[in-house]
Write an enzyme that holds these catalytic residues in place. Structure first.
Site, short mmCIF file in Angstrom:
data_model
loop_
_atom_site.label_atom_id
_atom_site.label_comp_id
_atom_site.label_asym_id
_atom_site.label_seq_id
_atom_site.Cartn_x
_atom_site.Cartn_y
_atom_site.Cartn_z
N GLY A 1 49.82 11.09 41.46
CA GLY A 1 51.19 11.51 40.84
C GLY A 1 52.51 11.45 41.94
CG ASP B 1 41.16 4.78 39.62
OD1 ASP B 1 39.81 5.08 39.60
OD2 ASP B 1 42.06 5.55 39.41
CB SER C 1 43.31 2.84 34.57
OG SER C 1 44.23 2.48 33.78
P1 13P Z 1 48.96 7.96 43.12
O1 13P Z 1 49.01 7.59 42.24
O2 13P Z 1 49.18 8.73 43.60
O3 13P Z 1 48.85 6.82 44.21
O4 13P Z 1 47.47 8.20 42.97
C1 13P Z 1 46.59 6.94 42.73
C2 13P Z 1 44.60 7.31 42.76
O5 13P Z 1 43.85 8.11 43.37
C3 13P Z 1 44.22 6.74 41.36
O6 13P Z 1 43.04 6.91 41.26
#
Ligand code: 13P
Length: 286
Positions: free
Chosen positions: A180, A82, A50
């Site tokens: 989430g 991401d 991230s």
């Molecule tokens: P989750 O946190 O629901 O696993 O999703 C991850 C995601 O899509 C990261 O971009």
């Protein structure tokens, strides 16, 4: 070093109809644990960062940790940025060794998103890198990015036009998925995945992987979700295992950092292996 491009790993997965786990790592322990799981499963894997993780370490230090930990790994690994709305961070990561980026400009109107995504794709291509595109926010806030508002789905024609005109290598559609844990069982628009893959031929990215059932994963992967994102499951396995170990340490009055790290690592390896197996990517390393 077995670092491969996002395009190579996803095009193979799309052709073979398996999913490559794209796991958001948070530090050196989680990088090593996910790579160990991929090695044990002989599975390709994508490590995602991230923007928050990039900023926590600094881009250079995070890349150096990645390089050191991937050196002896024998399965294909891709380093991906991401959700990133910030063009400066995108450029910095492309310059700094990342293989691909998700340029998340869904908050812009479609025309401006398209115009800027074309620029990001050109910038990535010049460095041999690849791009995931997005025009609809994925519901849920993750590492400070996103919103809890429900996603607004664009028409199929708009999405196909965006993909075709930008030349993105992978696309993240909103299909009722959310970042989430799901508060209620999600109702997923799986037909949209089939329609997008049929119309464009590119792999889709399934966001919000945590909390989906094995059947949901396998159905969406069979329709062309070749990239499957997992973040919350790593955070939960990491931190819940930490809590469990630390409560035991407190009860015994015995504080041993390596015992904590071993416990955390085991939990993250198990979480990653379970997903690699469900996604059908075990044994797919080349
Ligand atoms: P989750 O946190 O629901 O696993 O999703 C991850 C995601 O899509 C990261 O971009």
């Amino acid at each position: 070093m077995p670092v491969v491009s996002m395009k190579e790993t996803l095009d193979r997965a799309l052709a073979g109809r398996y999913g490559v786990a794209a796991i958001n790592i948070v530090n050196d322990l989680s990088i090593e644990a996910v790579l160990a799981a991929a090695g044990e499963e002989r599975a390709p894997v994508i490590l995602q960062t991230s923007v928050k993780t990039v900023q926590m370490y600094g881009r250079r230090q995070l890349f150096e940790i990645f390089q050191a930990l991937v050196r002896d790994v024998e399965v294909p690994v891709t380093l991906h940025l991401d959700h990133c709305p910030d063009r400066a961070v995108i450029s910095d990561c492309l310059r700094g060794g990342w293989n691909s980026v998700l340029f998340d400009a869904h908050e812009l109107d479609i025309a401006e998103n398209l115009r800027q995504t074309v620029e990001v794709v050109a910038e990535a291509r010049a460095r041999g890198c690849h791009v995931e595109g997005e025009i609809e926010g994925i519901q849920g806030v993750e590492d400070g990015i996103g919103s809890d508002d429900a996603s607004v789905q664009q028409s199929l024609e708009t999405a196909v036009d965006f993909i075709t005109r930008t030349g993105v290598d992978c696309f993240a559609p909103a299909i009722g998925n959310a970042h989430g844990q799901y508060r209620a069982a999600p109702r997923l628009d799986h037909q949209r995945v089939s329609d997008l893959v049929e119309a464009t031929g590119i792999p889709m990215a399934l966001h919000g992987g945590t909390g989906l059932s094995d059947e949901q994963f396998q159905d969406l992967i069979s329709r062309g979700c070749a990239k499957v994102n997992i973040s919350t499951a790593l955070k939960e396995s990491y931190l819940k295992s930490s809590l469990e170990q630390l409560e035991g340490a407190a009860a015994k009055g015995k504080w041993d950092p390596p015992a904590l790290f071993a416990h955390q690592r085991t939990a993250v390896v198990e979480m990653a292996r379970r997903h690699l197996q469900v996604f059908g990517s075990s044994g797919r390393a080349w």
